[in-house]
Design an enzyme around this catalytic site. Structure first.
Site, PDB file in Angstrom:
ATOM      1  CE1 TYR A  51      43.428  44.652  37.919  1.00 40.12           C
ATOM      2  CE2 TYR A  51      43.285  42.786  39.380  1.00 40.12           C
ATOM      3  CZ  TYR A  51      42.875  43.179  38.273  1.00 40.12           C
ATOM      4  OH  TYR A  51      41.798  42.806  37.716  1.00 40.12           O
ATOM      5  CD1 TRP A  55      42.766  50.046  40.739  1.00 35.36           C
ATOM      6  CD2 TRP A  55      45.025  49.321  40.845  1.00 35.36           C
ATOM      7  NE1 TRP A  55      43.186  49.776  39.374  1.00 35.36           N
ATOM      8  CE2 TRP A  55      44.378  49.411  39.376  1.00 35.36           C
ATOM      9  CE3 TRP A  55      46.091  48.940  40.992  1.00 35.36           C
ATOM     10  CZ2 TRP A  55      45.497  49.011  38.483  1.00 35.36           C
ATOM     11  CZ3 TRP A  55      46.748  48.546  40.107  1.00 35.36           C
ATOM     12  CH2 TRP A  55      46.595  48.579  38.846  1.00 35.36           C
ATOM     13  CB  SER A  56      41.427  54.886  44.643  1.00 33.71           C
ATOM     14  OG  SER A  56      40.730  55.650  45.415  1.00 33.71           O
ATOM     15  CD1 TRP A  57      38.316  50.215  44.307  1.00 30.92           C
ATOM     16  CD2 TRP A  57      35.954  49.987  44.971  1.00 30.92           C
ATOM     17  NE1 TRP A  57      37.566  49.083  43.253  1.00 30.92           N
ATOM     18  CE2 TRP A  57      36.137  49.041  43.652  1.00 30.92           C
ATOM     19  CE3 TRP A  57      34.975  50.152  45.574  1.00 30.92           C
ATOM     20  CZ2 TRP A  57      35.099  48.199  43.429  1.00 30.92           C
ATOM     21  CZ3 TRP A  57      33.867  49.377  45.241  1.00 30.92           C
ATOM     22  CH2 TRP A  57      33.852  48.429  44.148  1.00 30.92           C
ATOM     23  CG  ASP A  58      41.640  47.409  44.820  1.00 30.43           C
ATOM     24  OD1 ASP A  58      41.963  46.199  44.638  1.00 30.43           O
ATOM     25  OD2 ASP A  58      41.359  48.134  43.938  1.00 30.43           O
ATOM     26  CG  ASP A 196      36.732  47.830  36.272  1.00 27.38           C
ATOM     27  OD1 ASP A 196      36.134  48.288  37.047  1.00 27.38           O
ATOM     28  OD2 ASP A 196      38.014  47.347  35.917  1.00 27.38           O
ATOM     29  CE1 TYR A 380      38.060  41.946  36.888  1.00 32.87           C
ATOM     30  CE2 TYR A 380      37.359  43.827  35.519  1.00 32.87           C
ATOM     31  CZ  TYR A 380      38.254  43.273  36.645  1.00 32.87           C
ATOM     32  OH  TYR A 380      38.816  44.395  37.284  1.00 32.87           O
ATOM     33  CD1 TRP A 381      34.278  43.981  37.631  1.00 33.11           C
ATOM     34  CD2 TRP A 381      32.739  44.011  39.149  1.00 33.11           C
ATOM     35  NE1 TRP A 381      34.996  44.291  38.987  1.00 33.11           N
ATOM     36  CE2 TRP A 381      34.052  44.125  39.783  1.00 33.11           C
ATOM     37  CE3 TRP A 381      31.752  43.554  40.099  1.00 33.11           C
ATOM     38  CZ2 TRP A 381      33.967  44.395  41.072  1.00 33.11           C
ATOM     39  CZ3 TRP A 381      31.893  43.729  41.302  1.00 33.11           C
ATOM     40  CH2 TRP A 381      33.232  44.147  41.838  1.00 33.11           C
ATOM     41  CD  GLU A 424      40.576  40.073  39.999  1.00 31.77           C
ATOM     42  OE1 GLU A 424      40.443  41.195  39.562  1.00 31.77           O
ATOM     43  OE2 GLU A 424      41.305  39.128  39.450  1.00 31.77           O
TER      44      GLU A 424
END
Length: 465
Positions: A51, A55-58, A196, A380-381, A424
């Site tokens: 990345y 990034w916004s919320w990061d 995501d 992932y998620w 992560e």
């Protein structure tokens, strides 16, 4: 040198702001080194490889941790992000670094075409961004950053500058994104919610025809194992949604994918409470923002609380009705200070029960139901545990008086963050590192958990002891 210049030049960015220099091998020093490695001079990348942009919320979570190392850098982090805000108020989910090669990340700036496709929505001309958004944790972060060093914040006019931008951001979400008519914000792409690849999106995504795999190249597979990442089919649907939104000039309206998400709206509500605190600091009352937060909390309960599941569920605006999947997003409203006591108690029970196993079968809450058919501890998620959702749950537990459980979760997060080299995300059962390591928000939230902090809000939206 005047006082403002003295304050803004007080310390080099590498200096520890308040604490004595930590031991070189301490968790504090390790976390601070990760943030230093990922600092670009104006913002922090989540990771250098996977990345490489902002990034916004990061950035919101990173600023919350940075405030313990350098309040000036924490302020700069948020100011850089908000400097890329669109004229309609949206804060884009990616601010691209022009020095990074286009093929280092997909979708890249030439996919989003923000300055041309987003012209009608007021996209900035001098910086390239994406056209979608991420969860609105920014006002919460700004308030906490201000409180870390109020003198520096006031001298620089930090809150005076960011408040109008944060207010415009909330107006955008509460008006342009009220696609369901209930007063809550909708997301129009899974990437906007931040989680995501959650199974909560599977049903609404089935309505979306995927873009052909030959039409894009996934850069994420250069850095992560395919079995841990979204499938090509799901990625094709993500690309189709983003393409259609771009080709529509990033106008908000009817969409194949429109979902009201509990975590997204809980963070909006928490940030409304934070904006009330900012307003008071700037000489206003903040009463209207507290009232709005209460109305939104009532709407969240009415729209998404599911007693049978013991948690909040996503609401599919397009199809109507709740999506019957238990994701960690449905636990995040525990963050809200005026959540009814019975609902808060039920959420605590669900988090520690068989579906999430917190403190029993898992050390950190998995991103998805342990008993769900789609559960995968590494993908992932779809099952792994993340440190930002753990941090939000830890705050929620403290907010509702669950001090013992909060402390147990705090200790588990600190242990796993250090043991995994600030991963992560991790396997919720074993704590094994997944994704990339030396991840910025994991390091930042580790710093925050290492410091004693007061709760942001009490039942009136003030500070809790």
């Amino acid at each position: 040198m005047d006082r403002t210049a003295q304050l803004t030049a007080l310390r080099a960015d590498r200096d520890i702001a308040y604490d004595p220099p930590p031991e070189a091998d301490s968790p504090h020093a390790g976390a601070a080194r990760v943030l230093e490695e990922n600092w670009t001079g104006t913002s922090t990348v989540p990771s250098r490889g996977l990345y490489p942009h902002q990034w916004s919320w990061d950035s919101a979570f990173i600023a919350i941790g940075l405030r313990h190392v350098s309040p000036l850098r924490a302020q700069t982090e948020l100011e850089t992000l908000l400097g890329a805000q669109w004229g309609d108020g949206r804060v884009p989910h990616i601010v691209f670094n022009p020095s990074v090669p286009l093929d280092a990340y997909f979708p890249s700036p030439d996919f989003w075409r923000s300055s041309t496709a987003g012209r009608a929505a007021g996209a900035p001309r001098t910086v390239q961004t994406s056209g979608i958004v991420q969860p609105p944790a920014h006002a919460l972060a700004a308030w906490l950053v201000h409180r870390a060093d109020p003198g520096l914040s006031r001298a620089r006019g930090f809150l005076t500058r960011v408040y109008p931008r944060l207010a415009a951001w909330h107006r955008y979400l509460l008006h342009r994104r009220d696609l369901g008519g209930a007063g809550l914000a909708s997301v129009v792409h899974p990437w906007e919610q931040g989680m995501d690849n959650s199974p909560c999106w599977d049903a609404p995504l089935r309505r979306v025809p995927p873009a052909p795999t030959r039409s894009f190249r996934r850069a994420d597979l250069d850095h992560g194992a395919a079995e841990d990442r979204p499938t090509d089919l799901d990625y094709g649907r993500y690309v189709r949604l983003a393409t259609d939104y771009r080709d529509g000039g990033y106008a908000d309206g009817p969409s194949l994918f429109a979902v009201e998400d509990p975590a997204f709206n809980a963070l909006l509500i928490a940030s409304e409470h934070a904006l009330a605190g900012i307003a008071r600091e700037l000489g206003a009352t903040g009463t209207a923002r507290h009232a709005r937060a209460e109305r939104l909390t009532a709407a969240l309960i009415d729209r998404m609380w599911d007693p049978a599941s013991g948690m909040f569920l996503c609401h599919d605006v397009r199809a109507g009705g709740l999506i019957p999947e238990r994701g960690v997003s449905g636990l995040i409203p525990l963050l809200l200070p005026t959540l009814p006591r019975d609902i808060a108690a039920t959420l605590v029970g669900t988090a520690h029960g068989p579906h999430f196993g917190l403190g029993r079968t898992t050390r950190l809450a998995p991103s998805y139901d342990l008993l769900g058919e789609a559960f995968d501890p590494h993908r992932y998620w779809r099952g792994p545990a993340w440190f930002n959702t753990g941090w939000l749950l830890e705050r929620g537990l403290r907010t509702h008086g669950e001090r013992y459980r909060a402390e147990a979760l705090r200790e588990a997060m600190l242990d796993l963050a250090v043991a995994s080299d600030f991963a992560e995300y991790v396997d919720p059962y074993t704590g094994k590192a997944c994704g990339t390591t030396r991840f910025s928000w994991t390091a930042a939230l580790t710093l925050d958990l290492l410091h004693d902090f007061e709760e942001l809000m009490d039942s009136k939206g003030g500070n809790r002891g």
